[in-house]
Design a protein around this motif. Structure first.
Motif, PDB file in Angstrom:
ATOM      1  N   LEU A 154      18.369 -42.890  64.093  1.00  0.00           N
ATOM      2  CA  LEU A 154      17.459 -42.322  63.105  1.00  0.00           C
ATOM      3  C   LEU A 154      16.155 -41.962  63.798  1.00  0.00           C
ATOM      4  O   LEU A 154      15.590 -42.780  64.541  1.00  0.00           O
ATOM      5  N   GLY A 158      12.298 -40.083  63.225  1.00  0.00           N
ATOM      6  CA  GLY A 158      11.359 -39.579  62.231  1.00  0.00           C
ATOM      7  C   GLY A 158       9.989 -39.342  62.813  1.00  0.00           C
ATOM      8  O   GLY A 158       9.584 -39.990  63.782  1.00  0.00           O
ATOM      9  N   VAL A 187      11.552 -43.775  58.418  1.00  0.00           N
ATOM     10  CA  VAL A 187      12.475 -44.330  59.402  1.00  0.00           C
ATOM     11  C   VAL A 187      12.260 -45.832  59.564  1.00  0.00           C
ATOM     12  O   VAL A 187      13.225 -46.601  59.662  1.00  0.00           O
ATOM     13  N   ALA A 196      16.547 -46.414  66.419  1.00  0.00           N
ATOM     14  CA  ALA A 196      15.613 -45.583  65.664  1.00  0.00           C
ATOM     15  C   ALA A 196      14.413 -45.227  66.530  1.00  0.00           C
ATOM     16  O   ALA A 196      14.027 -45.985  67.418  1.00  0.00           O
ATOM     17  N   ALA A 237      10.404 -43.567  65.874  1.00  0.00           N
ATOM     18  CA  ALA A 237       9.368 -43.087  64.959  1.00  0.00           C
ATOM     19  C   ALA A 237       8.174 -42.635  65.789  1.00  0.00           C
ATOM     20  O   ALA A 237       7.561 -43.452  66.485  1.00  0.00           O
ATOM     21  N   THR A 282      14.299 -50.142  68.306  1.00  0.00           N
ATOM     22  CA  THR A 282      13.447 -49.124  67.691  1.00  0.00           C
ATOM     23  C   THR A 282      12.272 -48.820  68.604  1.00  0.00           C
ATOM     24  O   THR A 282      11.604 -49.735  69.101  1.00  0.00           O
TER      25      THR A 282
END
Length: 303
Positions: free
Chosen positions: A112, A114, A122, A135, A137, A236
């Protein structure tokens, strides 16, 4: 390297058909690919400010899924250009579910991604999806209160007037400019927001529909994704900009609130710089390094 093709892969969300595109690498052996689901920001549409990110991810062997929120870009839905972050989270959930149904997507290696307001989405969604591969971000909006208090008082007064006008007339949306040069009236005029116009002119064969409903601003202060940092259980990467005044970023605070799965990096830049040169090179370098390690680890875990 450009993608070998773009496939239209629209999906349904909240009773609306959302335009979506699957961007595939130039070279692939037709096996399911690790895939990045791209979540856009405040006034973003599928390709706005991200074509070079898509190309870099494709070149690294990733498929990329982009989409437009209902009422934005090529998606259906009315009223147009309104923002509700909680409803947007639902759209992202549907985009992830849709990605898993595509033959070209390896459902065990979905990342993911974002940016800006979408970076906040996200963070929240990553906290409730431990099955995702990872992820990213970038310049995320993590605390709506900090974002609101960064707005000059006189501008807030004008925002309040326009929000009241919009909310007082259901069915007759009152719009304000999404971006403007510094000092002019818009939802964003700081950190060089107006550079979006020049970027669109040189990268996309279209015009930017520069408007957002005034009532959208009323949701900002209540949206605080940083509260979910501690709950993230997947690798992340968060990339913040040290001079960001649109989504102010405090690295120490983020690190103190995040789980040990979260890696925090910063770029000496403002909110819009990391999309552009020369800051883009540093930004994409950090992301590709993270992605290569992520996929390598995932490959080892599944063998």
């Amino acid at each position: 390297m450009v993608s070998q093709g773009r496939q239209n892969v629209s999906f349904e969300s909240q009773g609306t058909t959302c335009a979506a595109t699957l961007h595939l690498p130039e070279e692939s052996d037709h096996q399911p690919l690790p895939t990045i689901v791209m979540v856009h920001g405040w006034g973003g549409t599928q390709l706005l400010l991200v074509t070079h990110f898509i190309e870099a991810f494709n070149a690294a062997g990733f498929a990329v899924l982009t989409f437009d929120y209902p009422g934005w870009g090529d998606s259906e839905g009315t009223p147009r250009h309104t923002i509700n972050p909680w409803k947007r989270e639902q759209v992202v959930e549907h985009a992830i579910a849709h990605a898993r149904t595509l033959d070209q997507v390896d459902e065990n290696r979905i990342v993911l991604w974002g940016t800006s307001f979408g970076g906040g989405h996200v963070v929240k969604i990553a906290s409730r999806h431990p099955e995702l591969c990872g992820a990213i971000a970038q310049v995320p909006m993590l605390d709506g209160i900090r974002a609101v208090t960064a707005v000059p008082f006189t501008r807030m007064l004008r925002f309040g007037w326009d929000m009241a006008r919009d909310l007082a007339r259901p069915g007759r949306t009152h719009y304000i400019p999404a971006i403007a040069p510094k000092g002019e009236y818009a939802s964003m005029d700081r950190d060089g927001a107006s550079r979006i116009d020049a970027w669109v002119a040189s990268h996309l064969d279209e015009e930017y529909d520069n408007r957002v409903s005034a009532a959208s601003l009323a949701t900002m202060g209540f949206y605080r994704p940083f509260k979910y940092l501690k709950s993230i259980r997947i690798p992340t990467l968060i990339i913040g900009a040290t001079r960001d005044t649109v989504a102010p970023f405090d690295r120490r605070k983020v690190e103190s609130q995040a789980s040990d799965q979260v890696s925090v990096k910063t770029i000496d830049a403002n909110h819009f710089d990391p999309y552009l040169q020369p800051w883009y090179d540093t930004n994409i370098g950090l992301q590709l390094e993270f992605l290569r390690a992520l996929v390598s680890t995932n490959d080892t875990a599944t063998t």
